[in-house]
Scaffold this active site. Structure first.
Site, short mmCIF file in Angstrom:
data_model
loop_
_atom_site.label_atom_id
_atom_site.label_comp_id
_atom_site.label_asym_id
_atom_site.label_seq_id
_atom_site.Cartn_x
_atom_site.Cartn_y
_atom_site.Cartn_z
N LEU A 288 2.79 3.93 -1.13
CA LEU A 288 3.39 3.96 -2.45
C LEU A 288 4.40 2.82 -2.60
CD1 LEU A 288 3.44 5.79 -4.99
CD2 LEU A 288 5.44 6.92 -4.01
N ASN B 46 -14.32 -0.68 15.72
CA ASN B 46 -14.07 -1.42 14.47
C ASN B 46 -13.05 -0.70 13.60
OD1 ASN B 46 -15.83 0.70 14.12
ND2 ASN B 46 -16.97 -0.25 12.48
N ALA B 47 -12.56 0.44 14.07
CA ALA B 47 -11.74 1.26 13.19
C ALA B 47 -10.36 0.66 12.97
CB ALA B 47 -11.62 2.67 13.76
N GLY B 48 -9.68 0.28 14.02
CA GLY B 48 -8.41 -0.41 13.86
C GLY B 48 -7.30 0.40 13.21
N ARG C 25 -34.03 5.67 19.71
CA ARG C 25 -34.22 6.42 20.96
C ARG C 25 -34.34 5.53 22.19
NH1 ARG C 25 -38.89 9.58 18.11
NH2 ARG C 25 -39.09 7.44 17.41
N SER D 70 3.31 8.73 1.36
CA SER D 70 3.86 7.92 2.44
C SER D 70 4.54 6.68 1.85
CB SER D 70 2.72 7.54 3.38
OG SER D 70 3.13 6.53 4.28
N ASP E 226 -9.09 1.79 5.85
CA ASP E 226 -7.74 1.24 6.01
C ASP E 226 -6.71 1.95 5.13
OD1 ASP E 226 -8.87 -0.79 7.70
OD2 ASP E 226 -9.55 -1.80 5.89
N GLU E 227 -6.92 3.20 4.86
CA GLU E 227 -6.02 3.95 3.97
C GLU E 227 -4.71 4.34 4.67
OE1 GLU E 227 -9.16 4.92 4.59
OE2 GLU E 227 -10.29 4.93 2.71
N LYS F 230 -5.01 6.21 7.72
CA LYS F 230 -5.34 7.48 8.39
C LYS F 230 -4.61 7.59 9.71
CE LYS F 230 -9.69 6.27 8.26
NZ LYS F 230 -9.61 5.11 7.38
N ARG G 131 -8.74 -10.58 8.70
CA ARG G 131 -9.11 -11.10 7.37
C ARG G 131 -8.24 -10.45 6.30
NH1 ARG G 131 -15.61 -10.33 8.19
NH2 ARG G 131 -14.93 -8.18 8.28
N PRO G 132 -7.77 -11.24 5.27
CA PRO G 132 -7.03 -10.60 4.19
C PRO G 132 -7.96 -9.64 3.44
CG PRO G 132 -7.35 -12.95 3.72
CD PRO G 132 -7.95 -12.68 5.07
P1 GDP Z 1 -6.38 3.25 8.98
O1 GDP Z 1 -7.53 2.57 9.65
O2 GDP Z 1 -6.82 4.11 7.84
O3 GDP Z 1 -5.48 3.97 9.92
O4 GDP Z 1 -5.51 2.13 8.30
P2 GDP Z 1 -4.89 0.79 8.95
O5 GDP Z 1 -4.14 1.12 10.16
O6 GDP Z 1 -5.90 -0.29 9.01
O7 GDP Z 1 -3.93 0.34 7.76
C1 GDP Z 1 -2.83 1.00 7.47
C2 GDP Z 1 -1.65 0.04 7.62
O8 GDP Z 1 -0.70 0.39 6.71
C3 GDP Z 1 -1.01 0.09 8.98
O9 GDP Z 1 -0.48 -1.18 9.29
C4 GDP Z 1 0.11 1.10 8.76
O10 GDP Z 1 1.20 0.90 9.64
C5 GDP Z 1 0.49 0.79 7.36
N1 GDP Z 1 0.98 1.92 6.58
C6 GDP Z 1 0.56 3.22 6.62
N2 GDP Z 1 1.21 3.94 5.69
C7 GDP Z 1 2.04 3.07 5.04
C8 GDP Z 1 2.95 3.20 3.95
O11 GDP Z 1 3.13 4.26 3.38
N3 GDP Z 1 3.60 2.07 3.55
C9 GDP Z 1 3.43 0.86 4.15
N4 GDP Z 1 4.10 -0.18 3.70
N5 GDP Z 1 2.57 0.72 5.18
C10 GDP Z 1 1.90 1.80 5.61
#
Ligand code: GDP
Length: 431
Positions: A332, A38-40, A143, A413, A13-14, A16, A303-304
């Protein structure tokens, strides 16, 4: 620049999705090389928000080819729903989408197996998304999986389904009749799936290799992250596939050199969903604030997320197991308004100072971070696009993260939108 892999460096959830979305227009092909639905990834473009679970974020870009590699597992029902959603958004992914014939299918039986296993684990629950992804990979290794290639031959497919249901049915306590019933139901679902997707199934390895040979740029889009990798992650609290950059080669059918440069994505802090230790976990109050400001709820589960301070021990480990060339720091802006910001530089473990991430989850649970504390910033950073417009403290923070991780930070970002991004320093990945 032939290939670039974009990978998660923490517990997923970084952001990406946003980084891939930013890079995608410069690439001919974008490949998902592992994981399932599950990636989302959440992508915001032109004010429109789309949550993609299986399809590469590149489906949003007309002209870019999207590939689901052999390293992925595909849930037919979820995949059909996602194709509908993308089409409803006015896009036609079909023409530019290719599914590897070597990718495996996720079936209902996999969800049943996963639910059973999680319930038997009790307190030691992994906290999976219960989408059947782990058991689908188990059947691949066992397999007895059903691959997309099997959709071309109904008899062959039904033979595989019968064997799969016999093995899994025994574990689940199913009668012979139930096994047959489940095999029939799975067959019917796969028929429906094949009707729509069969024309999109092919030799993905051949297509990717062909694109590279023609001089086209290929982006390998990682799912999950280093600490969730089946081999290198914080086992057993991991996913069931390769999430490290080397997995891009295995999961796409190309040689390691084709993967080219590796871009790691890290948040300016970190989060984790599900079980397992996280040494820099924040206090409840800080956690609640980051969840609120960063909208830290799982894109797949709602989930939080558990939040922690940036952990340089984790990032240095990630640098090693991924082979990182550059780093993008996301979110950031979420740290705006904190009076002090902490970064773990080492751990104390059983009275000793350690600088390498331990393999044993019990040991990780006993690690106490040694923090370096930074002054926060008052001025909001949301939407900032130039380094010189960042508050001085935020620039100091980025400089420190670069020094502590040993990886050049080439992008920061400052918001969910594509445009809320700052290029920083020379890069061989970003234009
Ligand atoms: P991924 O699976 O690594 O792509 O991450 P997620 O999509 O689960 O989580 C990233 C969330 O953070 C998404 O809702 C993005 O829209 C949001 N996001 C990405 N970059 C930034 C940022 O620089 N600032 C903020 N506030 N949100 C961001």
């Amino acid at each position: 620049m032939p290939g670039v892999a974009v990978v998660g460096t923490q517990w997923g959830d970084e952001g990406k999705g946003k980084v891939v979305d930013l890079l995608a227009p410069g690439f001919h092909t974008v490949v998902r090389f592992g994981g399932g639905h599950n990636a989302g990834h959440t992508v915001v473009a032109d004010g429109r928000k789309l949550v993609l679970h299986l399809l590469p974020s590149a489906v949003l870009h007309p002209g870019v080819r999207s590939v689901i590699g052999n390293g992925c597992v595909v849930d037919p029902e979820a995949c059909l729903a996602e194709l509908d959603e993308v089409e409803a958004a006015g896009l036609d992914p079909g023409a530019r989408l290719l599914f590897s014939e070597r990718a495996h299918c996720i079936l209902d039986v996999h969800r049943e197996v996963e639910a059973l296993e999680e319930s038997l684990r009790g307190k030691g629950e992994i906290g999976t998304t219960r989408r059947g992804i782990g058991p689908a990979y188990e059947d691949k290794a066992g397999r007895r999986g059903v691959r997309l290639a099997d959709l071309r031959d109904r008899d062959q497919r039904d033979g595989r389904l019968a064997h799969l249901m016999a093995v899994r049915g025994r574990l689940l306590g199913w009668s012979r009749e139930r096994q047959c019933e489940e095999a029939r139901a799975a067959g019917a679902l796969l028929d429906r799936f094949a009707e729509r997707v069969l024309p999109l199934i092919g030799d993905a390895s051949l297509a990717i290799t062909g694109a590279l040979a023609a001089g086209h740029a290929v982006l390998f889009e990682g799912a999950q992250a280093a600490l969730l990798d089946i081999d290198h992650g914080s086992y057993p609290f991991v996913t069931s596939s390769s999430a490290v950059a080397a997995g891009a080669a295995v999961g796409s059918g190309v040689g390691p050199a084709a993967v080219g440069r590796v871009l790691g994505v890290a948040k300016a802090y970190q989060t984790r969903v599900g079980g397992g230790p996280m040494p820099t976990e924040m206090t409840e109050a800080d956690n609640a604030r980051v969840v609120r400001r960063g909208n830290e709820y799982g894109a797949s589960t709602g989930r939080p997320r558990r939040c922690g301070w940036f952990d340089a021990v984790v990032l240095r480990y990630s640098r090693r197991v991924h082979g990182l060339d550059e780093l993008a720091i996301t979110k950031l802006d979420v740290l705006d308004g904190f009076s002090r910001i902490r970064v773990a530089v080492r751990y104390r473990l059983d009275g000793e100072s350690v600088s390498e991430f331990p393999a044993d989850p019990e040991a990780i649970g006993r690690c106490r971070p040694e923090y370096r504390t930074f002054s926060g910033w008052r001025r909001p950073t949301g939407g900032v696009t130039r380094m010189e417009d960042l508050p001085r403290e935020a620039r100091v923070y980025l400089d420190a993260l670069e020094e502590l991780t040993g990886v050049p930070i080439t992008l920061a970002s400052t918001g969910p939108d594509r445009l809320a991004s700052i290029r920083r320093g020379p890069s061989r990945i970003f234009p």
